[in-house]
Design an enzyme around this catalytic site. Structure first.
Site, PDB file in Angstrom:
ATOM      1  N   HIS A  77      -2.015  -5.457   1.362  1.00 36.34           N
ATOM      2  CA  HIS A  77      -3.323  -6.075   1.080  1.00 36.34           C
ATOM      3  C   HIS A  77      -3.078  -7.492   0.587  1.00 36.34           C
ATOM      4  O   HIS A  77      -2.083  -7.741  -0.106  1.00 36.34           O
ATOM      5  CB  HIS A  77      -4.064  -5.302  -0.027  1.00 36.34           C
ATOM      6  CG  HIS A  77      -5.232  -6.076  -0.574  1.00 36.34           C
ATOM      7  ND1 HIS A  77      -6.462  -6.061   0.034  1.00 36.34           N
ATOM      8  CD2 HIS A  77      -5.329  -6.946  -1.614  1.00 36.34           C
ATOM      9  CE1 HIS A  77      -7.277  -6.875  -0.634  1.00 36.34           C
ATOM     10  NE2 HIS A  77      -6.614  -7.415  -1.640  1.00 36.34           N
ATOM     11  N   LYS A 126       0.830  -1.199   0.000  1.00 32.61           N
ATOM     12  CA  LYS A 126       0.000   0.000   0.000  1.00 32.61           C
ATOM     13  C   LYS A 126       0.877   1.267   0.000  1.00 32.61           C
ATOM     14  O   LYS A 126       2.087   1.192   0.221  1.00 32.61           O
ATOM     15  CB  LYS A 126      -0.926  -0.037   1.222  1.00 32.61           C
ATOM     16  CG  LYS A 126      -1.935  -1.193   1.183  1.00 32.61           C
ATOM     17  CD  LYS A 126      -2.868  -1.137   2.387  1.00 32.61           C
ATOM     18  CE  LYS A 126      -3.921  -2.234   2.312  1.00 32.61           C
ATOM     19  NZ  LYS A 126      -4.917  -2.119   3.405  1.00 32.61           N
ATOM     20  N   TYR A 140     -12.218  -1.401  -3.811  1.00 36.82           N
ATOM     21  CA  TYR A 140     -12.756  -1.652  -2.464  1.00 36.82           C
ATOM     22  C   TYR A 140     -14.278  -1.534  -2.426  1.00 36.82           C
ATOM     23  O   TYR A 140     -14.849  -1.295  -1.360  1.00 36.82           O
ATOM     24  CB  TYR A 140     -12.115  -0.698  -1.460  1.00 36.82           C
ATOM     25  CG  TYR A 140     -10.745  -1.157  -0.981  1.00 36.82           C
ATOM     26  CD1 TYR A 140     -10.606  -2.311  -0.213  1.00 36.82           C
ATOM     27  CD2 TYR A 140      -9.594  -0.447  -1.292  1.00 36.82           C
ATOM     28  CE1 TYR A 140      -9.365  -2.743   0.236  1.00 36.82           C
ATOM     29  CE2 TYR A 140      -8.341  -0.871  -0.846  1.00 36.82           C
ATOM     30  CZ  TYR A 140      -8.240  -2.019  -0.081  1.00 36.82           C
ATOM     31  OH  TYR A 140      -7.013  -2.450   0.360  1.00 36.82           O
ATOM     32  N   ASN A 172      -1.909  -0.041   6.750  1.00 33.90           N
ATOM     33  CA  ASN A 172      -1.393  -1.289   7.317  1.00 33.90           C
ATOM     34  C   ASN A 172      -0.521  -2.062   6.319  1.00 33.90           C
ATOM     35  O   ASN A 172      -0.481  -3.275   6.313  1.00 33.90           O
ATOM     36  CB  ASN A 172      -2.536  -2.148   7.880  1.00 33.90           C
ATOM     37  CG  ASN A 172      -3.576  -2.485   6.832  1.00 33.90           C
ATOM     38  OD1 ASN A 172      -3.424  -2.123   5.657  1.00 33.90           O
ATOM     39  ND2 ASN A 172      -4.615  -3.196   7.220  1.00 33.90           N
ATOM     40  N   GLU A 186      -9.535  -9.885  -8.072  1.00 40.15           N
ATOM     41  CA  GLU A 186      -8.518  -8.867  -7.777  1.00 40.15           C
ATOM     42  C   GLU A 186      -7.326  -8.965  -8.729  1.00 40.15           C
ATOM     43  O   GLU A 186      -6.759  -7.950  -9.131  1.00 40.15           O
ATOM     44  CB  GLU A 186      -8.073  -8.994  -6.317  1.00 40.15           C
ATOM     45  CG  GLU A 186      -9.182  -8.589  -5.363  1.00 40.15           C
ATOM     46  CD  GLU A 186      -8.806  -8.734  -3.893  1.00 40.15           C
ATOM     47  OE1 GLU A 186      -9.650  -8.377  -3.056  1.00 40.15           O
ATOM     48  OE2 GLU A 186      -7.688  -9.199  -3.586  1.00 40.15           O
TER      49      GLU A 186
END
Ligand code: GDP
Length: 139
Positions: A117, A11, A51, A114, A128
């Protein structure tokens, strides 16, 4: 164990903090093979599309702004049980609950930022992967 492919992303916080090599090293040490990889900067609309499953959640706007705030690295990882192996390397969504030695426990500072993913099931992995990579880009 089934050979699986899963979609991973480093990310924007992971890229900004210089953690690309660290994260990819963990994937390779765990035996996951990199089958495709690219760096790109998602637009807000692209982040919202990726998302979409979370669109009713209170953090959706914040998450999609964060995910479009800078470049990310998208990868296809392959290996025995790759989806779970990658989830185990990542650790729990909330870094405070992530097991010691996981990527999120070691590096994340917020529940939203975080670092990584990873797809959570075979069906989502297929969707995805197709979001980021066309057939020519997969080896
Ligand atoms: P993941 O599969 O572990 O990434 O977790 P989810 O699919 O549940 O959530 C997707 C992403 O949304 C997470 O990785 C976080 O970046 C973010 N997120 C999840 N829960 C929260 C939350 O409670 N607050 C905020 N701000 N972001 C969250």
């Amino acid at each position: 164990m089934p050979i699986e492919q899963t979609l991973s992303m480093i990310k924007p916080d992971g890229v900004k903090r210089g953690l690309i090599g660290e994260v990819i090293g963990r994937f390779e040490k765990a035996g996951l093979k990199i089958r495709a990889m690219k760096m790109l900067h998602l637009s807000l609309n692209q982040a919202r599309a990726f998302y979409a499953v979370h669109k009713e959640r209170p953090f959706f706007d914040s998450l999609t702004q964060f995910m479009s705030s800078g470049p990310i690295v998208a990868l296809i990882l392959e290996g025995d049980n790759a989806i779970q192996v990658n989830r185990d390397l990542m650790g729990a969504t909330d870094y405070r609950k992530a097991a010691p030695g996981t990527i999120r426990a070691d590096f994340a500072k917020e529940i939203e930022a975080n670092i990584v993913h990873g797809s959570d099931a075979v069906e989502t992995a297929q969707v995805e992967i197709a979001f980021f990579f066309n057939a020519l880009e997969r080896v």
